[in-house]
Design an enzyme around this catalytic site. Structure first.
Site, PDB file in Angstrom:
ATOM      1  N   SER A 128       0.801  -1.223   0.000  1.00  0.00           N
ATOM      2  CA  SER A 128       0.000   0.000   0.000  1.00  0.00           C
ATOM      3  C   SER A 128       0.836   1.276   0.000  1.00  0.00           C
ATOM      4  O   SER A 128       0.342   2.329  -0.378  1.00  0.00           O
ATOM      5  CB  SER A 128      -0.957   0.017   1.198  1.00  0.00           C
ATOM      6  OG  SER A 128      -0.231   0.168   2.395  1.00  0.00           O
ATOM      7  N   LYS A 159       0.393   5.000   6.790  1.00  0.00           N
ATOM      8  CA  LYS A 159      -0.168   5.766   5.664  1.00  0.00           C
ATOM      9  C   LYS A 159       0.388   7.185   5.668  1.00  0.00           C
ATOM     10  O   LYS A 159       0.944   7.653   6.653  1.00  0.00           O
ATOM     11  CB  LYS A 159      -1.701   5.843   5.747  1.00  0.00           C
ATOM     12  CG  LYS A 159      -2.410   4.509   5.772  1.00  0.00           C
ATOM     13  CD  LYS A 159      -2.309   3.769   4.469  1.00  0.00           C
ATOM     14  CE  LYS A 159      -3.031   2.425   4.580  1.00  0.00           C
ATOM     15  NZ  LYS A 159      -2.734   1.555   3.479  1.00  0.00           N
TER      16      LYS A 159
END
Length: 182
Positions: free
Chosen positions: A40, A84
């Site tokens: 990711s 993230k």
């Protein structure tokens, strides 16, 4: 006789106890270790990388994360720590158009992305509430981030640390070695 035995044990093994206490202090208060099992955050952080983050400011105060910072936070929905990038800050409007991200109507410069103009979202606009952030992975096609989470806004108090270093070792990685990402 008993006291001398304890002194001898401390003399022989006391350094292990002190070392263990220092390691616990470093990795429970100052730094955070996190594992990135997915792609990711590719290519910034390759799949199966170990990252080290700065944890202390998030334990002793309430720092406001900066846009572009890579942070860790506990996600209840997925049941583990996620890594993230901070894209939207409290009070901002995050929108998507033509494969690009806009903050309050201005196109966001995302020079850290391996490919630009591919960011898609089923929902066109997100209004980030006060006290929350909006996060996204750098691999926009394969990241489960604020665009897809049931609760897209991450409370600032859920942030556990800001990433400093990434260790990437293994075949098939986009890069190998140690990289400063802070």
């Amino acid at each position: 006789m008993q006291q001398s035995r304890w002194k001898r044990l401390w003399s022989d093994y006391g350094y292990l106890l002190v070392t263990l206490a220092v390691v616990v202090l470093i990795f429970r208060v100052l730094l955070q270790l996190a594992y990135v099992p997915s792609g990711s955050m590719e290519t910034t952080i390759p799949t199966r990388s170990l990252v080290v983050g700065w944890r202390l400011p998030y334990l002793v105060s309430d720092p406001a994360p900066q846009r572009g910072s890579i942070v860790t936070f506990w996600d209840e929905e997925m049941g583990h720590v996620l890594v993230k990038r901070v894209v939207g800050l409290p009070g901002e409007t995050v929108s998507f158009e033509g494969g690009f991200v806009y903050i309050n109507g201005e196109k966001l410069d995302e020079d850290y992305l391996p490919v630009s103009g591919i960011t898609q979202s089923e929902k066109d606009t997100f209004q980030v509430p006060e006290g929350c952030i909006f996060v996204m992975g750098d691999n926009r096609e394969w990241s489960k981030d604020s665009r897809l989470l049931q609760e897209p806004y991450i409370p600032a108090e859920s942030i556990q640390g800001q990433m400093l270093l990434a260790f990437s070792i293994g075949s098939g990685q986009s890069w190998q070695g140690v990289r400063w990402i802070g």
